[in-house]
Scaffold this motif. Structure first.
Motif, PDB file in Angstrom:
ATOM      1  N   GLN A 117       0.830  -1.208   0.000  1.00 58.18           N
ATOM      2  CA  GLN A 117       0.000   0.000   0.000  1.00 58.18           C
ATOM      3  C   GLN A 117       0.865   1.259   0.000  1.00 58.18           C
ATOM      4  O   GLN A 117       0.628   2.189  -0.767  1.00 58.18           O
ATOM      5  N   VAL A 118       1.893   1.271   0.854  1.00 63.19           N
ATOM      6  CA  VAL A 118       2.725   2.471   0.941  1.00 63.19           C
ATOM      7  C   VAL A 118       3.635   2.602  -0.271  1.00 63.19           C
ATOM      8  O   VAL A 118       3.779   3.687  -0.831  1.00 63.19           O
ATOM      9  N   SER A 119       4.218   1.472  -0.718  1.00 66.99           N
ATOM     10  CA  SER A 119       5.156   1.647  -1.832  1.00 66.99           C
ATOM     11  C   SER A 119       4.460   1.942  -3.147  1.00 66.99           C
ATOM     12  O   SER A 119       5.075   2.461  -4.063  1.00 66.99           O
ATOM     13  N   SER A 120       3.149   1.653  -3.259  1.00 65.05           N
ATOM     14  CA  SER A 120       2.475   2.004  -4.508  1.00 65.05           C
ATOM     15  C   SER A 120       1.748   3.344  -4.415  1.00 65.05           C
ATOM     16  O   SER A 120       1.227   3.846  -5.395  1.00 65.05           O
ATOM     17  N   GLY A 121       1.715   3.942  -3.255  1.00 61.28           N
ATOM     18  CA  GLY A 121       1.110   5.268  -3.101  1.00 61.28           C
ATOM     19  C   GLY A 121       2.143   6.339  -3.398  1.00 61.28           C
ATOM     20  O   GLY A 121       3.139   6.081  -4.057  1.00 61.28           O
ATOM     21  N   ASP A 122       1.918   7.576  -2.905  1.00 62.75           N
ATOM     22  CA  ASP A 122       3.005   8.519  -3.157  1.00 62.75           C
ATOM     23  C   ASP A 122       3.533   9.173  -1.890  1.00 62.75           C
ATOM     24  O   ASP A 122       3.602  10.368  -1.763  1.00 62.75           O
ATOM     25  N   VAL A 123       3.916   8.328  -0.967  1.00 63.95           N
ATOM     26  CA  VAL A 123       4.589   8.796   0.230  1.00 63.95           C
ATOM     27  C   VAL A 123       6.017   9.187  -0.175  1.00 63.95           C
ATOM     28  O   VAL A 123       6.690   8.445  -0.872  1.00 63.95           O
ATOM     29  N   ALA A 124       6.443  10.386   0.255  1.00 64.33           N
ATOM     30  CA  ALA A 124       7.740  10.902  -0.187  1.00 64.33           C
ATOM     31  C   ALA A 124       8.894  10.089   0.393  1.00 64.33           C
ATOM     32  O   ALA A 124       8.862   9.689   1.560  1.00 64.33           O
ATOM     33  N   TYR A 125       9.912   9.852  -0.440  1.00 67.01           N
ATOM     34  CA  TYR A 125      11.082   9.087  -0.030  1.00 67.01           C
ATOM     35  C   TYR A 125      11.816   9.807   1.098  1.00 67.01           C
ATOM     36  O   TYR A 125      11.943  11.029   1.084  1.00 67.01           O
ATOM     37  N   GLY A 126      12.295   9.039   2.078  1.00 68.76           N
ATOM     38  CA  GLY A 126      13.106   9.632   3.128  1.00 68.76           C
ATOM     39  C   GLY A 126      12.316  10.161   4.319  1.00 68.76           C
ATOM     40  O   GLY A 126      12.896  10.566   5.315  1.00 68.76           O
ATOM     41  N   ALA A 174     -11.144   7.283   0.815  1.00 72.02           N
ATOM     42  CA  ALA A 174     -10.002   7.562  -0.052  1.00 72.02           C
ATOM     43  C   ALA A 174      -8.702   7.537   0.743  1.00 72.02           C
ATOM     44  O   ALA A 174      -8.675   7.886   1.922  1.00 72.02           O
ATOM     45  N   GLY A 175      -7.613   7.119   0.099  1.00 70.87           N
ATOM     46  CA  GLY A 175      -6.297   7.091   0.731  1.00 70.87           C
ATOM     47  C   GLY A 175      -5.714   8.492   0.870  1.00 70.87           C
ATOM     48  O   GLY A 175      -6.142   9.426   0.190  1.00 70.87           O
ATOM     49  N   THR A 176      -4.713   8.621   1.737  1.00 71.22           N
ATOM     50  CA  THR A 176      -4.178   9.945   2.064  1.00 71.22           C
ATOM     51  C   THR A 176      -3.481  10.620   0.889  1.00 71.22           C
ATOM     52  O   THR A 176      -3.208  11.807   0.944  1.00 71.22           O
ATOM     53  N   ALA A 177      -3.149   9.875  -0.167  1.00 67.07           N
ATOM     54  CA  ALA A 177      -2.449  10.493  -1.291  1.00 67.07           C
ATOM     55  C   ALA A 177      -3.414  11.052  -2.325  1.00 67.07           C
ATOM     56  O   ALA A 177      -2.996  11.625  -3.323  1.00 67.07           O
ATOM     57  N   SER A 178      -4.706  10.882  -2.111  1.00 59.59           N
ATOM     58  CA  SER A 178      -5.649  11.294  -3.149  1.00 59.59           C
ATOM     59  C   SER A 178      -6.249  12.668  -2.863  1.00 59.59           C
ATOM     60  O   SER A 178      -6.353  13.100  -1.711  1.00 59.59           O
ATOM     61  N   GLY A 179      -6.651  13.354  -3.916  1.00 58.19           N
ATOM     62  CA  GLY A 179      -7.307  14.646  -3.780  1.00 58.19           C
ATOM     63  C   GLY A 179      -8.668  14.494  -3.119  1.00 58.19           C
ATOM     64  O   GLY A 179      -9.148  15.395  -2.430  1.00 58.19           O
ATOM     65  N   THR A 180      -9.294  13.340  -3.337  1.00 56.75           N
ATOM     66  CA  THR A 180     -10.583  13.071  -2.711  1.00 56.75           C
ATOM     67  C   THR A 180     -10.462  13.133  -1.186  1.00 56.75           C
ATOM     68  O   THR A 180     -11.318  13.685  -0.506  1.00 56.75           O
ATOM     69  N   TYR A 181      -9.344  12.586  -0.674  1.00 51.11           N
ATOM     70  CA  TYR A 181      -9.108  12.607   0.775  1.00 51.11           C
ATOM     71  C   TYR A 181      -8.926  14.039   1.260  1.00 51.11           C
ATOM     72  O   TYR A 181      -9.537  14.463   2.234  1.00 51.11           O
ATOM     73  N   ASP A 182      -8.077  14.788   0.548  1.00 48.90           N
ATOM     74  CA  ASP A 182      -7.855  16.188   0.918  1.00 48.90           C
ATOM     75  C   ASP A 182      -9.176  16.929   0.951  1.00 48.90           C
ATOM     76  O   ASP A 182      -9.466  17.690   1.869  1.00 48.90           O
ATOM     77  N   TYR A 183      -9.984  16.695  -0.086  1.00 46.50           N
ATOM     78  CA  TYR A 183     -11.238  17.424  -0.204  1.00 46.50           C
ATOM     79  C   TYR A 183     -12.224  17.032   0.897  1.00 46.50           C
ATOM     80  O   TYR A 183     -12.845  17.880   1.535  1.00 46.50           O
ATOM     81  N   PHE A 184     -12.348  15.748   1.138  1.00 51.93           N
ATOM     82  CA  PHE A 184     -13.289  15.269   2.142  1.00 51.93           C
ATOM     83  C   PHE A 184     -12.920  15.773   3.536  1.00 51.93           C
ATOM     84  O   PHE A 184     -13.767  16.252   4.290  1.00 51.93           O
ATOM     85  N   THR A 185     -11.635  15.668   3.880  1.00 49.85           N
ATOM     86  CA  THR A 185     -11.225  16.100   5.218  1.00 49.85           C
ATOM     87  C   THR A 185     -11.445  17.600   5.388  1.00 49.85           C
ATOM     88  O   THR A 185     -11.917  18.055   6.419  1.00 49.85           O
TER      89      THR A 185
END
Lengths: 291, 295
Positions: A245-254, B142-153
């Motif tokens: 989940q984390v490696s396919s999302g866009d959590v920033a490196y480091g 929505a996951g934390t990386a999505s705009g949907t999450y930003d918008y909903f929160t």
């Protein structure tokens, strides 16, 4: 001629060395990255906090919910694979004719060749709806369905290795048992299985360590919510699913969030390492010698 | 191949230039834009704006306005930008079809469920309304990386990126649809488009923002209520950001013209709600003016 011989030896040593080097590289990488993580999160918190929410506002770094998810799906898998695998092994070894065994064994091993992503969708779209008819109120993502399918996946591992262990039991033991008037079933359950118990245990331990590291099935069918529970009917998240989940999302490196996957990874590594060593130790200690 | 889709590809070939853009957000707006330009990858909007401000891409889709900090990144690179509104989206709150108790939700109740303080505390339905069952509540969002999450929160909790963490969080809306539609105790939120495609397996929850001036009582999200803004606060405009550097290039200008003429059809096709025709003409005029300023 001698030189050629030496060259070949060097090549062989290199091939063996590559696997050792790879393992070493993985350990170093995991340790270095996990060290970043443990500089910011104390080990005690990591092991005792009951919540895992590193990507959210109220951050908690307790690995327990992920470990419980992993153990729960693995437990279900073993509950399926151990009895089935053992029965298959006993049947093939003690009862089946040679011809039948030669047909069934390769078919069984086909199970190990099915891609795990296929197993994942099988769990989600076939097994889950079926189980939901039996258990109303069961969630769509759950440990039971994913674990059962994982049990099917590791079935050939348990049955093959157990069967090898059963085959290794000397003929004289069986004959002695028959001579004393024991039935086939009594011979199988009271003589052959106990004599092969160390081999069977090793097969189960290897199967557990395969199930602990399995990713695709649980990522697809078990859910993605870290939940500290022993209930197999609700969504859980395993260590492997979290890493995906984390490696396919866009959590920033480091960042600390990114380092969590290495902390999770090293937990997984320690878990399987311990299991494999227990298996090895068990084999050394309890091996029955019949000479 | 659908008609009208080949056109920019041919143009792009003829001009021998490449327009690079960023889709963002789980394949949602992307479907409306991904015809005729190189697609820059699938990550959340934050990633999109970063690339945009580093001049790596020319256009970026977004379902929320650029933040001040992201804007500063752009200005530091000497990049100006123009947001074009291209369609509307609504976020829907859904439950399993067999859920008999939830008739509607107030925004204050949504906040109670989703705010960070709810983490490990609001775990059962009867904690939201006492008359609801004492069963566990299973949350999907929505996951934390999505705009949907930003918008909903932002819309529900009142602070961007603040929510509880103990729910099934995925950037893949199909996972959320799958989760809610197979779990009788589920409550989830995601984009309107995904509800439309899976209507039979989900039940919509009407939302009451307790502000009678924009529609009294609980309001069901429909094309009408999203367009006239009474389905507040969970409807939002979808944006296309164009950088000043890109706007100087003729192929980008051609692409935007094409985009705004095709947007009504494509928006409808992927489950978004198009703007009125006059509004698309106004967006075109804004873009033309922006281009003139760059000379």
């Amino acid at each position: 001629m001698k030189q050629r011989e030496r060259l070949i030896e060097a090549l062989l040593a290199l091939s063996a060395g590559i696997s050792v080097l790879t393992t070493g590289g993985i350990i170093v990488m995991l340790a270095v990255e996990a060290a970043h993580f443990f500089r910011q999160v104390p080990l005690g918190t990591f092991l005792t906090d009951t919540q895992w929410t590193p990507l959210f506002a109220d951050k908690h770094f307790g690995i327990l919910p992920l470990v419980s998810g992993t153990l729960l799906t693995t437990g279900v898998a073993i509950a399926v694979a151990l009895p089935l695998g053992l029965i298959i092994a006993i049947y093939l070894n003690e009862y089946a004719t040679v011809g039948f065994r030669n047909v069934i064994k390769p078919l069984l091993e086909v199970l190990a060749a099915v891609p795990t992503v296929v197993y994942g969708f099988f769990a989600l779209t076939v097994v889950t709806p079926f189980l939901q008819r039996l258990i109303p109120g069961m969630a769509g993502f759950n440990a039971l369905s994913a674990g059962s399918v994982m049990g099917i996946m590791i079935l050939p591992l348990v049955s093959s290795l157990s069967e090898d262990a059963l085959t290794a039991v000397p003929r004289s033991l069986r004959e002695a048992s028959y001579a004393l008037g024991a039935t086939r079933l009594q011979t199988a359950m009271r003589v052959v299985v106990p004599a092969a118990s160390s081999g069977i245990t090793v097969s189960v331990i290897l199967a557990i360590s395969r199930a602990v590291g399995e990713t695709m099935i649980v990522a697809i069918a078990a859910g993605q919510e870290p939940r500290l529970t022993a209930n197999p009917l609700v969504p859980v998240e395993t260590i492997t699913t979290y890493i995906v989940q984390v490696s396919s999302g866009d959590v920033a490196y480091g960042t600390l969030e990114y380092d969590t996957i290495f902390a999770a990874g090293i937990t997984l590594f320690v878990l399987t390492l311990v299991l494999n060593n227990v298996g090895y130790w068990f084999r050394q200690k309890f091996r029955e010698q019949y000479e | 191949m659908r008609r009208g889709i080949d056109q920019p590809k041919n143009q792009h070939r003829r001009l021998q230039h490449r327009i690079s853009y960023h889709g963002g957000g789980g394949g949602r707006i992307r479907a409306a834009t991904s015809k005729g330009a190189d697609y820059g990858g699938r990550v959340g909007y934050r990633g999109g704006f970063q690339k945009f401000c580093r001049r790596e891409i020319d256009l970026t889709n977004a379902s929320r306005p650029i933040t001040d900090r992201e804007g500063q990144d752009c200005h530091r690179q000497d990049i100006d930008y123009l947001p074009l509104t291209v369609a509307f989206d609504g976020l829907v709150v859904v439950v399993h079809p067999s859920n008999t108790w939830v008739k509607s939700l107030k925004v204050s109740e949504l906040k109670k469920i989703w705010e960070p303080a709810a983490q490990h505390r609001i775990m059962r339905w009867n904690q939201i309304r006492p008359e609801w069952p004492a069963a566990e509540i299973h949350l999907f969002g929505a996951g934390t990386a999505s705009g949907t999450y930003d918008y909903f929160t932002q819309a529900v909790v009142g602070q961007r990126h603040a929510s509880r963490g103990d729910y099934t969080a995925s950037e893949d809306d199909n996972v959320l649809v799958q989760g809610v539609s197979t779990d009788p105790l589920a409550l989830g939120f995601f984009g309107f488009a995904y509800y439309e495609a899976n209507q039979a397996a989900l039940r919509l929850v009407p939302i009451d923002d307790e502000q009678p001036h924009n529609g009294a009582g609980p309001i069901v999200p429909t094309v009408e209520t999203v367009k006239n803004n009474t389905y507040a606060p969970l409807s939002r405009p979808l944006l296309l950001y164009v950088s000043s550097v890109a706007a100087r290039r003729p192929e980008v200008q051609a692409f935007i013209r094409f985009y705004l003429t095709q947007a009504p059809d494509l928006a409808r096709e992927v489950g978004y709600i198009p703007l009125p025709a006059t509004e698309y003409r106004r967006q075109q005029a804004r873009f033309d003016e922006f281009v003139t300023q760059q000379r």
